[in-house]
Design a protein around this motif. Structure first.
Motif, PDB file in Angstrom:
ATOM      1  N   MET A   1      -4.201  40.874  30.670  1.00  0.00           N
ATOM      2  CA  MET A   1      -4.099  40.422  29.290  1.00  0.00           C
ATOM      3  C   MET A   1      -3.480  39.039  29.210  1.00  0.00           C
ATOM      4  O   MET A   1      -3.582  38.335  28.230  1.00  0.00           O
ATOM      5  N   GLY A   2      -2.835  38.609  30.264  1.00  0.00           N
ATOM      6  CA  GLY A   2      -2.214  37.299  30.232  1.00  0.00           C
ATOM      7  C   GLY A   2      -0.843  37.342  29.588  1.00  0.00           C
ATOM      8  O   GLY A   2      -0.343  38.391  29.213  1.00  0.00           O
ATOM      9  N   ILE A   3      -0.254  36.179  29.434  1.00  0.00           N
ATOM     10  CA  ILE A   3       1.074  36.100  28.834  1.00  0.00           C
ATOM     11  C   ILE A   3       0.959  36.168  27.327  1.00  0.00           C
ATOM     12  O   ILE A   3       0.254  35.381  26.709  1.00  0.00           O
ATOM     13  N   GLY A   4       1.631  37.130  26.728  1.00  0.00           N
ATOM     14  CA  GLY A   4       1.574  37.293  25.284  1.00  0.00           C
ATOM     15  C   GLY A   4       2.586  36.413  24.578  1.00  0.00           C
ATOM     16  O   GLY A   4       3.451  35.782  25.198  1.00  0.00           O
ATOM     17  N   ILE A   5       2.479  36.404  23.247  1.00  0.00           N
ATOM     18  CA  ILE A   5       3.343  35.535  22.465  1.00  0.00           C
ATOM     19  C   ILE A   5       4.809  35.905  22.613  1.00  0.00           C
ATOM     20  O   ILE A   5       5.689  35.031  22.623  1.00  0.00           O
ATOM     21  N   SER A   6       5.121  37.201  22.741  1.00  0.00           N
ATOM     22  CA  SER A   6       6.525  37.606  22.846  1.00  0.00           C
ATOM     23  C   SER A   6       7.169  37.027  24.100  1.00  0.00           C
ATOM     24  O   SER A   6       8.328  36.589  24.074  1.00  0.00           O
ATOM     25  N   THR A   7       6.404  36.976  25.203  1.00  0.00           N
ATOM     26  CA  THR A   7       6.932  36.389  26.441  1.00  0.00           C
ATOM     27  C   THR A   7       7.119  34.888  26.299  1.00  0.00           C
ATOM     28  O   THR A   7       8.156  34.329  26.681  1.00  0.00           O
ATOM     29  N   LEU A   8       6.113  34.225  25.726  1.00  0.00           N
ATOM     30  CA  LEU A   8       6.186  32.769  25.561  1.00  0.00           C
ATOM     31  C   LEU A   8       7.345  32.364  24.654  1.00  0.00           C
ATOM     32  O   LEU A   8       8.086  31.421  24.954  1.00  0.00           O
ATOM     33  N   ILE A   9       7.500  33.083  23.552  1.00  0.00           N
ATOM     34  CA  ILE A   9       8.579  32.742  22.625  1.00  0.00           C
ATOM     35  C   ILE A   9       9.937  33.112  23.204  1.00  0.00           C
ATOM     36  O   ILE A   9      10.951  32.444  22.931  1.00  0.00           O
ATOM     37  N   SER A  10       9.984  34.134  24.040  1.00  0.00           N
ATOM     38  CA  SER A  10      11.239  34.471  24.722  1.00  0.00           C
ATOM     39  C   SER A  10      11.665  33.345  25.655  1.00  0.00           C
ATOM     40  O   SER A  10      12.853  32.998  25.741  1.00  0.00           O
ATOM     41  N   ILE A  11      10.690  32.776  26.355  1.00  0.00           N
ATOM     42  CA  ILE A  11      10.984  31.641  27.245  1.00  0.00           C
ATOM     43  C   ILE A  11      11.479  30.451  26.425  1.00  0.00           C
ATOM     44  O   ILE A  11      12.436  29.765  26.808  1.00  0.00           O
ATOM     45  N   LYS A  12      10.839  30.238  25.285  1.00  0.00           N
ATOM     46  CA  LYS A  12      11.276  29.151  24.399  1.00  0.00           C
ATOM     47  C   LYS A  12      12.699  29.396  23.912  1.00  0.00           C
ATOM     48  O   LYS A  12      13.531  28.478  23.881  1.00  0.00           O
ATOM     49  N   ALA A  13      13.004  30.645  23.532  1.00  0.00           N
ATOM     50  CA  ALA A  13      14.341  30.985  23.042  1.00  0.00           C
ATOM     51  C   ALA A  13      15.389  30.738  24.118  1.00  0.00           C
ATOM     52  O   ALA A  13      16.465  30.173  23.845  1.00  0.00           O
ATOM     53  N   ALA A  14      15.083  31.144  25.350  1.00  0.00           N
ATOM     54  CA  ALA A  14      16.025  30.944  26.460  1.00  0.00           C
ATOM     55  C   ALA A  14      16.232  29.455  26.737  1.00  0.00           C
ATOM     56  O   ALA A  14      17.365  29.007  26.981  1.00  0.00           O
ATOM     57  N   SER A  15      15.147  28.678  26.677  1.00  0.00           N
ATOM     58  CA  SER A  15      15.242  27.235  26.921  1.00  0.00           C
ATOM     59  C   SER A  15      16.106  26.559  25.860  1.00  0.00           C
ATOM     60  O   SER A  15      16.941  25.697  26.174  1.00  0.00           O
ATOM     61  N   LEU A  16      15.902  26.953  24.604  1.00  0.00           N
ATOM     62  CA  LEU A  16      16.696  26.375  23.521  1.00  0.00           C
ATOM     63  C   LEU A  16      18.168  26.747  23.650  1.00  0.00           C
ATOM     64  O   LEU A  16      19.059  25.921  23.374  1.00  0.00           O
ATOM     65  N   PHE A  17      18.430  27.967  24.075  1.00  0.00           N
ATOM     66  CA  PHE A  17      19.823  28.389  24.232  1.00  0.00           C
ATOM     67  C   PHE A  17      20.498  27.611  25.373  1.00  0.00           C
ATOM     68  O   PHE A  17      21.665  27.210  25.254  1.00  0.00           O
ATOM     69  N   ILE A  18      19.777  27.400  26.453  1.00  0.00           N
ATOM     70  CA  ILE A  18      20.323  26.620  27.575  1.00  0.00           C
ATOM     71  C   ILE A  18      20.618  25.196  27.119  1.00  0.00           C
ATOM     72  O   ILE A  18      21.659  24.617  27.467  1.00  0.00           O
ATOM     73  N   PHE A  19      19.694  24.637  26.320  1.00  0.00           N
ATOM     74  CA  PHE A  19      19.900  23.281  25.812  1.00  0.00           C
ATOM     75  C   PHE A  19      21.100  23.233  24.873  1.00  0.00           C
ATOM     76  O   PHE A  19      21.881  22.274  24.889  1.00  0.00           O
ATOM     77  N   PHE A  20      21.254  24.289  24.043  1.00  0.00           N
ATOM     78  CA  PHE A  20      22.417  24.384  23.153  1.00  0.00           C
ATOM     79  C   PHE A  20      23.717  24.388  23.969  1.00  0.00           C
ATOM     80  O   PHE A  20      24.661  23.648  23.661  1.00  0.00           O
ATOM     81  N   ALA A  21      23.768  25.214  25.009  1.00  0.00           N
ATOM     82  CA  ALA A  21      24.968  25.322  25.833  1.00  0.00           C
ATOM     83  C   ALA A  21      25.278  23.995  26.524  1.00  0.00           C
ATOM     84  O   ALA A  21      26.448  23.591  26.638  1.00  0.00           O
ATOM     85  N   TYR A  22      24.217  23.329  26.983  1.00  0.00           N
ATOM     86  CA  TYR A  22      24.404  22.044  27.680  1.00  0.00           C
ATOM     87  C   TYR A  22      25.011  20.990  26.748  1.00  0.00           C
ATOM     88  O   TYR A  22      25.984  20.311  27.099  1.00  0.00           O
ATOM     89  N   ILE A  23      24.439  20.873  25.533  1.00  0.00           N
ATOM     90  CA  ILE A  23      24.933  19.878  24.576  1.00  0.00           C
ATOM     91  C   ILE A  23      26.358  20.224  24.132  1.00  0.00           C
ATOM     92  O   ILE A  23      27.221  19.342  23.989  1.00  0.00           O
TER      93      ILE A  23
END
Length: 258
Positions: A1-23
Protein backbone atom coordinates in the motif's frame (compact mmCIF):
# COMPACT_ATOMS: atom_id res chain seq x y z
CA UNK A 1 0.00 0.00 0.00
CA UNK A 2 2.97 2.29 0.37
CA UNK A 3 3.48 4.98 2.96
CA UNK A 4 0.19 6.39 4.14
CA UNK A 5 -0.58 9.91 5.22
CA UNK A 6 -0.43 9.07 8.94
CA UNK A 7 3.19 7.91 8.57
CA UNK A 8 4.19 10.91 6.46
CA UNK A 9 2.60 13.40 8.82
CA UNK A 10 4.13 11.62 11.81
CA UNK A 11 7.56 12.11 10.25
CA UNK A 12 6.72 15.76 9.68
CA UNK A 13 5.58 16.12 13.31
CA UNK A 14 8.82 14.56 14.60
CA UNK A 15 10.92 16.80 12.33
CA UNK A 16 9.12 19.92 13.53
CA UNK A 17 9.55 18.90 17.15
CA UNK A 18 13.29 18.33 16.65
CA UNK A 19 13.54 21.75 15.02
CA UNK A 20 11.60 23.27 17.94
CA UNK A 21 13.99 21.69 20.46
CA UNK A 22 17.02 22.84 18.48
CA UNK A 23 15.87 26.48 18.28
CA UNK A 24 14.84 26.47 21.95
CA UNK A 25 18.26 25.17 22.98
CA UNK A 26 19.81 28.06 21.09
CA UNK A 27 17.93 30.40 23.40
CA UNK A 28 15.21 31.49 20.98
CA UNK A 29 12.30 30.23 23.08
CA UNK A 30 9.70 32.62 21.63
CA UNK A 31 10.64 31.80 18.02
CA UNK A 32 10.47 28.09 18.75
CA UNK A 33 6.82 28.11 19.88
CA UNK A 34 5.26 28.08 16.34
CA UNK A 35 7.29 24.96 15.53
CA UNK A 36 6.03 23.25 18.68
CA UNK A 37 2.45 24.13 17.76
CA UNK A 38 2.88 22.91 14.17
CA UNK A 39 4.36 19.69 15.52
CA UNK A 40 1.40 19.09 17.84
CA UNK A 41 -1.12 19.76 15.06
CA UNK A 42 0.74 17.42 12.70
CA UNK A 43 0.73 14.71 15.35
CA UNK A 44 -3.03 15.18 15.86
CA UNK A 45 -3.67 14.88 12.11
CA UNK A 46 -1.44 11.81 11.90
CA UNK A 47 -3.49 10.22 14.68
CA UNK A 48 -6.84 11.15 13.11
CA UNK A 49 -5.79 9.88 9.67
CA UNK A 50 -4.68 6.47 10.92
CA UNK A 51 -6.84 3.72 9.34
CA UNK A 52 -7.98 2.51 12.76
CA UNK A 53 -9.39 5.97 13.56
CA UNK A 54 -9.98 7.68 10.19
CA UNK A 55 -11.68 10.87 11.37
CA UNK A 56 -11.60 13.39 8.47
CA UNK A 57 -14.29 15.51 10.13
CA UNK A 58 -11.60 16.63 12.57
CA UNK A 59 -10.44 19.25 10.04
CA UNK A 60 -13.89 20.83 10.04
CA UNK A 61 -14.63 20.91 6.31
CA UNK A 62 -18.30 21.75 5.78
CA UNK A 63 -20.69 20.03 3.39
CA UNK A 64 -20.46 23.06 1.09
CA UNK A 65 -16.67 22.66 0.82
CA UNK A 66 -15.68 25.59 3.02
CA UNK A 67 -13.71 25.69 6.25
CA UNK A 68 -14.95 27.62 9.29
CA UNK A 69 -12.65 30.24 10.73
CA UNK A 70 -11.82 28.12 13.79
CA UNK A 71 -10.59 25.28 11.56
CA UNK A 72 -8.46 27.59 9.43
CA UNK A 73 -6.85 29.00 12.57
CA UNK A 74 -6.35 25.79 14.53
CA UNK A 75 -5.24 23.61 11.64
CA UNK A 76 -3.47 26.30 9.60
CA UNK A 77 -0.03 24.59 9.87
CA UNK A 78 -1.48 21.53 8.13
CA UNK A 79 -4.10 23.05 5.80
CA UNK A 80 -1.83 25.65 4.23
CA UNK A 81 1.10 23.25 4.06
CA UNK A 82 -1.08 20.83 2.08
CA UNK A 83 -2.15 23.54 -0.37
CA UNK A 84 1.43 24.60 -1.00
CA UNK A 85 2.68 21.03 -1.29
CA UNK A 86 -0.15 20.12 -3.69
CA UNK A 87 0.55 23.12 -5.92
CA UNK A 88 4.28 22.37 -6.11
CA UNK A 89 3.78 18.65 -6.71
CA UNK A 90 1.25 19.18 -9.48
CA UNK A 91 3.43 21.79 -11.15
CA UNK A 92 6.38 19.42 -11.11
CA UNK A 93 4.41 16.45 -12.46
CA UNK A 94 3.06 18.30 -15.47
CA UNK A 95 -0.02 16.06 -15.40
CA UNK A 96 -3.30 17.49 -16.76
CA UNK A 97 -5.53 18.81 -13.97
CA UNK A 98 -8.33 16.49 -15.12
CA UNK A 99 -9.06 13.73 -17.63
CA UNK A 100 -12.28 12.83 -19.38
CA UNK A 101 -12.76 9.09 -18.85
CA UNK A 102 -16.08 8.95 -20.71
CA UNK A 103 -18.41 11.50 -22.21
CA UNK A 104 -19.42 13.91 -19.47
CA UNK A 105 -17.36 12.14 -16.79
CA UNK A 106 -14.15 13.71 -15.53
CA UNK A 107 -11.65 12.70 -12.86
CA UNK A 108 -8.74 14.79 -11.67
CA UNK A 109 -6.97 16.82 -9.05
CA UNK A 110 -8.08 19.71 -6.88
CA UNK A 111 -9.22 22.61 -9.09
CA UNK A 112 -7.29 25.34 -7.29
CA UNK A 113 -8.56 27.87 -9.85
CA UNK A 114 -11.55 27.98 -12.18
CA UNK A 115 -9.20 27.42 -15.12
CA UNK A 116 -8.52 23.91 -13.82
CA UNK A 117 -12.21 23.00 -13.93
CA UNK A 118 -13.62 20.83 -16.73
CA UNK A 119 -15.95 22.53 -19.24
CA UNK A 120 -19.73 22.53 -19.09
CA UNK A 121 -20.24 23.68 -15.49
CA UNK A 122 -19.98 20.12 -14.10
CA UNK A 123 -21.45 18.82 -10.88
CA UNK A 124 -18.55 18.27 -8.48
CA UNK A 125 -17.87 15.32 -6.20
CA UNK A 126 -15.07 16.50 -3.90
CA UNK A 127 -13.24 13.64 -2.15
CA UNK A 128 -10.85 15.80 -0.09
CA UNK A 129 -11.09 16.80 3.54
CA UNK A 130 -8.05 19.08 3.46
CA UNK A 131 -8.65 21.32 0.43
CA UNK A 132 -11.33 24.02 0.00
CA UNK A 133 -13.95 24.24 -2.69
CA UNK A 134 -13.27 26.70 -5.47
CA UNK A 135 -16.47 28.49 -6.38
CA UNK A 136 -17.02 28.59 -10.14
CA UNK A 137 -20.67 29.33 -10.76
CA UNK A 138 -23.34 30.29 -8.26
CA UNK A 139 -25.65 27.33 -7.69
CA UNK A 140 -23.19 24.79 -9.09
CA UNK A 141 -24.05 21.28 -7.90
CA UNK A 142 -21.57 20.09 -5.31
CA UNK A 143 -21.14 17.09 -3.02
CA UNK A 144 -18.37 16.61 -0.49
CA UNK A 145 -17.12 13.15 0.47
CA UNK A 146 -14.41 14.18 2.98
CA UNK A 147 -11.56 11.67 2.96
CA UNK A 148 -7.92 11.83 4.05
CA UNK A 149 -5.25 11.50 1.36
CA UNK A 150 -4.18 7.84 0.79
CA UNK A 151 -7.39 6.73 2.55
CA UNK A 152 -10.61 5.64 0.89
CA UNK A 153 -14.19 6.84 1.11
CA UNK A 154 -16.29 4.34 3.04
CA UNK A 155 -18.52 2.02 0.95
CA UNK A 156 -21.63 3.88 2.14
CA UNK A 157 -20.07 7.20 1.08
CA UNK A 158 -19.16 5.72 -2.30
CA UNK A 159 -22.75 4.57 -2.76
CA UNK A 160 -24.10 8.01 -1.82
CA UNK A 161 -21.72 9.70 -4.27
CA UNK A 162 -22.63 7.22 -7.01
CA UNK A 163 -26.36 7.80 -6.61
CA UNK A 164 -25.82 11.55 -6.65
CA UNK A 165 -23.58 11.33 -9.72
CA UNK A 166 -26.04 9.07 -11.54
CA UNK A 167 -28.83 11.56 -10.95
CA UNK A 168 -26.71 14.36 -12.40
CA UNK A 169 -25.87 12.31 -15.48
CA UNK A 170 -29.56 11.48 -15.86
CA UNK A 171 -30.10 15.24 -16.03
CA UNK A 172 -27.34 15.44 -18.68
CA UNK A 173 -25.05 17.35 -16.32
CA UNK A 174 -21.30 16.56 -16.55
CA UNK A 175 -19.73 15.14 -13.38
CA UNK A 176 -16.24 15.94 -12.14
CA UNK A 177 -14.85 13.72 -9.36
CA UNK A 178 -11.68 15.06 -7.79
CA UNK A 179 -9.28 14.59 -4.91
CA UNK A 180 -5.88 16.25 -4.47
CA UNK A 181 -4.19 14.77 -7.57
CA UNK A 182 -6.79 12.57 -9.24
CA UNK A 183 -4.92 9.37 -8.43
CA UNK A 184 -6.67 7.57 -5.56
CA UNK A 185 -9.76 8.76 -3.70
CA UNK A 186 -11.45 10.24 -6.76
CA UNK A 187 -10.56 7.22 -8.89
CA UNK A 188 -12.25 4.88 -6.41
CA UNK A 189 -15.48 6.87 -6.63
CA UNK A 190 -15.24 7.14 -10.42
CA UNK A 191 -14.75 3.37 -10.70
CA UNK A 192 -18.02 2.82 -8.84
CA UNK A 193 -19.79 5.48 -10.89
CA UNK A 194 -18.71 3.86 -14.17
CA UNK A 195 -20.06 0.52 -12.94
CA UNK A 196 -23.36 2.06 -11.84
CA UNK A 197 -23.76 3.80 -15.19
CA UNK A 198 -23.22 0.50 -17.00
CA UNK A 199 -19.96 1.60 -18.62
CA UNK A 200 -17.86 -1.09 -16.93
CA UNK A 201 -18.69 -4.61 -15.81
CA UNK A 202 -16.94 -4.18 -12.46
CA UNK A 203 -14.62 -1.79 -10.69
CA UNK A 204 -11.51 -3.58 -11.94
CA UNK A 205 -12.50 -2.99 -15.56
CA UNK A 206 -13.46 0.55 -14.65
CA UNK A 207 -9.96 1.08 -13.24
CA UNK A 208 -8.45 -0.07 -16.55
CA UNK A 209 -10.71 2.32 -18.44
CA UNK A 210 -9.61 5.23 -16.23
CA UNK A 211 -5.94 4.28 -16.44
CA UNK A 212 -6.14 4.41 -20.23
CA UNK A 213 -7.16 8.09 -19.94
CA UNK A 214 -5.12 8.98 -16.84
CA UNK A 215 -2.02 6.75 -16.70
CA UNK A 216 -0.66 7.80 -13.31
CA UNK A 217 -3.59 6.72 -11.14
CA UNK A 218 -2.65 4.48 -8.24
CA UNK A 219 -5.34 3.10 -6.00
CA UNK A 220 -4.06 1.35 -2.90
CA UNK A 221 -5.31 -1.60 -0.86
CA UNK A 222 -7.77 0.57 1.09
CA UNK A 223 -9.40 1.86 -2.10
CA UNK A 224 -9.72 -1.65 -3.50
CA UNK A 225 -11.11 -3.03 -0.25
CA UNK A 226 -13.76 -0.29 -0.13
CA UNK A 227 -14.74 -0.98 -3.74
CA UNK A 228 -15.02 -4.69 -3.04
CA UNK A 229 -17.29 -3.97 -0.07
CA UNK A 230 -19.32 -1.52 -2.14
CA UNK A 231 -19.70 -4.11 -4.90
CA UNK A 232 -20.95 -6.77 -2.48
CA UNK A 233 -23.62 -4.60 -0.92
CA UNK A 234 -25.01 -2.84 -3.99
CA UNK A 235 -28.70 -3.37 -4.62
CA UNK A 236 -28.15 -4.06 -8.31
CA UNK A 237 -25.31 -4.57 -10.74
CA UNK A 238 -25.77 -3.53 -14.37
CA UNK A 239 -24.94 -6.01 -17.09
CA UNK A 240 -21.95 -5.45 -19.29
CA UNK A 241 -22.52 -2.74 -21.89
CA UNK A 242 -26.05 -2.24 -20.55
CA UNK A 243 -27.33 1.31 -20.92
CA UNK A 244 -27.99 2.93 -17.57
CA UNK A 245 -31.66 3.48 -16.80
CA UNK A 246 -32.45 7.13 -16.17
CA UNK A 247 -35.71 6.39 -14.38
CA UNK A 248 -34.05 3.93 -11.97
CA UNK A 249 -31.35 6.46 -11.14
CA UNK A 250 -33.88 9.07 -10.16
CA UNK A 251 -36.29 6.75 -8.33
CA UNK A 252 -33.55 4.99 -6.33
CA UNK A 253 -32.06 8.24 -5.08
CA UNK A 254 -33.49 9.68 -1.91
CA UNK A 255 -33.96 13.46 -1.70
CA UNK A 256 -30.66 15.06 -0.80
CA UNK A 257 -27.99 17.32 -2.20
CA UNK A 258 -28.72 19.30 -5.33
Amino acid sequence: MGIGISTLISIKAASLFIFFAYIKNLGFTFLSIPFLYASLISFLVALASHPSINLPMLLGKSSDGTFPIWALIIFSPYLYFVRLFSALRRKKSGEPPYSEVSEGLYVGGWPSTNEKMPPGNPAIIDCTCELPRVMQVTGQAYMCVPTFDTRSPQPADIEAAVKWGCRKRAQNVPVFVHCAYGHGRSVAVMCALLVALGMAEDWKNAEKLIRARRPYIRMNALHRKALEEWSKHRLSTPKRNQQYSVSSAISSDAPGRS
